[in-house]
Design a protein around this motif. Structure first.
Motif, short mmCIF file in Angstrom:
data_model
loop_
_atom_site.label_atom_id
_atom_site.label_comp_id
_atom_site.label_asym_id
_atom_site.label_seq_id
_atom_site.Cartn_x
_atom_site.Cartn_y
_atom_site.Cartn_z
N ALA A 206 1.16 -1.08 -0.18
CA ALA A 206 -0.51 -0.17 0.13
C ALA A 206 0.65 1.10 0.01
CB ALA A 206 -1.14 -0.02 1.36
N GLY A 207 0.19 2.23 -1.15
CA GLY A 207 1.08 3.62 -0.72
C GLY A 207 0.03 4.27 0.10
N THR A 208 0.74 5.43 0.15
CA THR A 208 -0.52 6.77 1.25
C THR A 208 -1.03 6.95 0.21
OG1 THR A 208 1.33 7.79 2.55
CG2 THR A 208 -0.89 8.77 2.45
N ALA A 209 -1.07 6.90 -1.05
CA ALA A 209 -2.74 7.47 -1.45
C ALA A 209 -3.96 6.00 -2.12
CB ALA A 209 -2.69 7.80 -2.90
N ASP A 210 -3.41 5.15 -1.94
CA ASP A 210 -3.67 3.50 -1.56
C ASP A 210 -4.73 3.66 -0.93
OD1 ASP A 210 -3.01 2.68 -3.95
OD2 ASP A 210 -1.30 2.41 -2.95
N THR A 211 -3.87 4.03 0.40
CA THR A 211 -4.77 3.59 1.65
C THR A 211 -5.57 4.86 1.75
OG1 THR A 211 -2.76 2.33 2.48
CG2 THR A 211 -4.57 3.46 4.37
N MET A 212 -5.64 6.42 1.86
CA MET A 212 -6.44 7.13 1.59
C MET A 212 -7.31 7.34 0.88
SD MET A 212 -6.77 10.12 3.28
CE MET A 212 -7.85 11.76 3.53
N GLU A 213 -7.24 6.42 -0.03
CA GLU A 213 -8.89 6.27 -1.16
C GLU A 213 -9.24 4.93 -0.72
OE1 GLU A 213 -8.19 5.64 -6.28
OE2 GLU A 213 -8.15 4.25 -4.54
N VAL A 214 -9.37 4.97 0.47
CA VAL A 214 -10.26 4.67 1.57
C VAL A 214 -10.98 5.02 2.15
CG1 VAL A 214 -10.40 2.24 3.22
CG2 VAL A 214 -9.05 2.13 1.88
N LEU A 215 -10.49 6.11 2.31
CA LEU A 215 -11.75 7.23 3.16
C LEU A 215 -12.05 8.74 2.85
CD1 LEU A 215 -8.81 7.64 6.59
CD2 LEU A 215 -11.50 5.99 6.11
N ALA A 216 -11.66 8.37 1.03
CA ALA A 216 -11.85 9.81 0.51
C ALA A 216 -10.84 9.34 -1.22
CB ALA A 216 -11.62 11.02 1.53
N ASN A 217 -11.56 10.40 -2.69
CA ASN A 217 -11.39 10.58 -3.43
C ASN A 217 -9.55 10.99 -3.46
OD1 ASN A 217 -11.14 11.01 -5.85
ND2 ASN A 217 -11.79 12.74 -5.84
N VAL A 218 -9.02 10.18 -4.33
CA VAL A 218 -7.31 11.05 -4.00
C VAL A 218 -6.84 11.72 -5.28
CG1 VAL A 218 -6.60 9.78 -1.80
CG2 VAL A 218 -6.32 8.87 -3.99
N GLU A 219 -8.22 10.86 -6.43
CA GLU A 219 -7.74 12.12 -7.81
C GLU A 219 -9.05 13.34 -8.22
OE1 GLU A 219 -9.18 8.66 -11.02
OE2 GLU A 219 -6.93 7.47 -9.77
N VAL A 220 -8.44 14.66 -7.75
CA VAL A 220 -8.70 15.34 -7.41
C VAL A 220 -7.42 16.55 -8.37
CG1 VAL A 220 -9.47 15.31 -5.49
CG2 VAL A 220 -7.17 16.93 -5.39
N PRO A 406 -14.97 8.20 -1.12
CA PRO A 406 -13.89 7.30 -2.12
C PRO A 406 -14.10 6.99 -3.50
CG PRO A 406 -14.34 6.21 0.01
CD PRO A 406 -15.16 7.59 0.35
N PRO A 407 -13.90 6.22 -4.36
CA PRO A 407 -14.90 5.52 -5.80
C PRO A 407 -15.72 4.46 -5.18
CG PRO A 407 -12.25 5.15 -5.47
CD PRO A 407 -12.64 5.85 -4.34
N ARG A 408 -14.90 4.09 -3.70
CA ARG A 408 -16.02 2.54 -4.10
C ARG A 408 -16.38 2.21 -2.06
NH1 ARG A 408 -12.50 -2.57 -5.43
NH2 ARG A 408 -10.74 -1.88 -4.81
N VAL A 409 -17.04 1.50 -1.91
CA VAL A 409 -16.91 1.29 -0.45
C VAL A 409 -15.90 -0.24 -0.02
CG1 VAL A 409 -17.77 0.53 1.31
CG2 VAL A 409 -19.13 2.10 0.10
N ALA A 410 -14.72 -0.08 0.28
CA ALA A 410 -13.63 -0.90 1.05
C ALA A 410 -13.91 -1.17 1.18
CB ALA A 410 -12.38 -0.23 -0.12
N THR A 411 -13.99 -2.90 2.09
CA THR A 411 -14.27 -3.27 3.44
C THR A 411 -12.85 -4.88 3.35
OG1 THR A 411 -15.98 -5.51 2.04
CG2 THR A 411 -17.06 -3.34 3.09
N LEU A 412 -13.21 -5.42 4.86
CA LEU A 412 -11.80 -6.07 4.55
C LEU A 412 -11.88 -7.54 3.81
CD1 LEU A 412 -9.15 -7.00 6.06
CD2 LEU A 412 -11.21 -7.09 8.41
N GLY A 413 -11.01 -8.07 3.64
CA GLY A 413 -11.53 -9.35 2.04
C GLY A 413 -11.83 -10.40 3.30
N SER A 414 -12.83 -11.20 2.85
CA SER A 414 -14.11 -12.09 4.33
C SER A 414 -12.93 -13.15 3.50
CB SER A 414 -15.15 -12.51 3.18
OG SER A 414 -15.24 -12.60 1.77
#
Length: 502
Positions: A206-220, A406-414
């Motif tokens: 994970a990079g910071t952008a990948d992790t922040m994208e769980v919480l918010a849009n990072v492509e501005v 964020p672009p999608r709701v991310a949940t923990l892998g089942s």
């Protein structure tokens, strides 16, 4: 003329054109030797790798196809008249060959090469040759020249109303070290502008952008980034979308599969992005440990001097901090798990990882001391005050609101499996590189819910059969890959009794 057709194939950062082998206008064989064509429509010109198509259902003979990304770069509507020409060699080709031959290049040569890379005039093979050549031999002066060329190749940000614009960067190699997402809201809550552009993962889970994208849009875009920083004093966005140092994004796309991450390329990549973002003051976090990117005090000293030399030369006030790189930071490895840890720290929860909290406070404190209004040594106390009071959390929520959902709701892998200790003892060491590989095989960061939940850290006691960590995945195949690698060697050493690592 050929009619332009958009082909629904993704080719990443490489321009790819498709021509029917039965094309009545252009003989496909005439272009096969070079493997490239120049596509023209009015004043628009674009060099692309050429692939031939035999199936008319995919591409009619009177059409020219462009991949998704290439079509977007070309900027013409579907059905437009286009024509082909033999491509002119990039102006920097001679300099590229000189570097491959092991010669030292001047700044003009680097500027020409970087300009051609930024405008996609080189194939991935040629970019790879450039990276390997630079990794084999590169002087300090060349590193500076490359940094300047990369910083000037794209758009730049300027903050005329802010004499001090701060930033931080961790050189990576330590899973879970997601301090930027805590430091930015602390510093922004204090009032120092911190326009944080971050990378997506190259070889890490994970990079910071990948992790922040769980919480918010990072492509501005750049304009929106300016507005967010003006209102919230900080942001956490993906640097690739705002086109700061765009050649770096092309280089990274080739570095990833080759697993190339040389010291000189690292310095040029990091500092070019910070210079292009308009930063004036920067803190570099350099973890050192047996499985980190930097593995000895001697290597750290050499890299620190290179950062300081290039930083001084391009006008950055720069401080390098050496941190513990002996084990992962926090409890999560992978975007969803790392975002969980970040919010636990910001929310001052009792179960927040103490190592992530203290690292973040130390880095935020160093950055805050760039503020002339703070007395020397007061930065750490101010950072702790802003975190403990909830001011940093409120600032994070404001940044998230302004960047958008964020672009999608991310949940923990089942899919999950625990990796357990096979004998009693105490955790003596954790192999950061091994755990990062396991997490990536599980699907991180491409599946944000994939990764590793750490249940034991160095120094913790453990009994036989108790879990060391839990693997999470979203896809069955990747789950099997990750579990298979963990079964070969978990990455944990329990006890110092001479046993092989589990």
């Amino acid at each position: 003329m050929l009619r332009l057709k958009r082909i629904g194939i993704s080719t990443g950062r490489e321009n790819v054109a498709f021509l029917s082998r039965a094309c009545p206008t252009y003989r496909a064989a005439a272009f096969e030797g070079q493997g490239k064509v120049e596509v023209l429509a009015g004043s628009k010109r674009l060099v692309a790798t050429l692939d031939l198509v035999d199936d008319p259902a995919i591409l009619p003979p009177d059409c020219l196809g462009l991949s998704e990304e290439t079509f977007a770069r070309f900027g013409q509507v579907e059905g437009s008249d286009t024509r082909l020409d033999h491509p002119h060699p990039p102006k920097s080709r001679e300099g590229l060959h000189a570097k491959i031959a092991g010669r030292e290049l001047d700044e003009a040569c680097f500027r020409a090469i970087i300009d051609d890379i930024a405008h996609h005039r080189y194939s991935k093979v040629e970019v790879a040759a450039f990276l390997v050549a630079c990794g084999s031999f590169m002087t300090t002066a060349e590193t500076l020249a490359l940094t300047r060329a990369m910083a000037d190749a794209g758009e730049g940000l300027h903050w005329p109303d802010a004499p001090v614009v701060v930033d931080k960067h961790c050189i990576g190699g330590i899973p879970g070290n997601r301090t930027s997402m805590i430091v930015v809201p602390i510093v922004a809550a204090h009032g120092l502008p911190m326009p944080k552009t971050s990378s997506r993962a190259i070889t890490s889970p994970a990079g910071t952008a990948d992790t922040m994208e769980v919480l918010a849009n990072v492509e501005v875009d750049l304009n929106r980034m300016r507005e967010i920083v003006a209102e919230a004093k900080g942001c956490l966005v993906w640097g690739g979308h705002v086109k700061l140092s765009p050649a770096d994004d092309v280089l990274i796309s080739v570095e990833r599969p080759l697993n190339i991450d040389t010291r000189e390329q690292m310095v040029a990549s990091i500092l070019s992005k910070k210079k292009a973002a308009g930063s004036t003051h920067l803190v570099i976090d350099m973890p050192v440990g047996p499985s980190a990117k930097v593995r000895s005090a001697e290597d750290a000293a050499r890299l620190r001097k290179l950062f300081e030399y290039v930083g001084d030369a391009i006008g950055l006030t720069l401080r390098v901090t050496i941190s513990d790189g002996s084990q992962p930071v926090g409890r999560g490895i992978g975007p969803v798990l790392e975002a969980r840890d970040v919010m636990a720290v910001l929310e001052n929860r009792a179960d927040a990882p103490p190592d992530l909290r203290e690292r973040s406070l130390a880095l935020a404190g160093r950055i805050l001391e760039f503020d002339p209004a703070l007395r020397g040594g007061a930065g750490m106390a101010r950072a702790r005050e802003l975190l403990d009071s909830g001011a940093a959390l409120r600032q994070m929520h404001r940044i998230m609101e302004l960047q958008g959902p964020p672009p999608r709701v991310a949940t923990l892998g089942s899919l999950s499996r625990e990796v357990v200790a096979d004998h009693d003892g105490r955790v003596m060491s954790i192999d950061c590189y091994r755990l990062a590989r396991i997490a990536r095989l599980a699907g991180a960061p491409f599946d944000p819910g994939a990764g590793i939940d750490l249940l034991r850290k160095v120094g913790d006691p453990v009994q036989a059969g108790e879990p060391l960590y839990r693997i999470h995945a979203e896809r069955e195949v990747e789950f099997r890959f990750a579990c298979g690698l963990a079964a070969e060697a978990s990455g944990y050493t329990v006890n110092g009794n001479g046993k092989e690592p589990l």
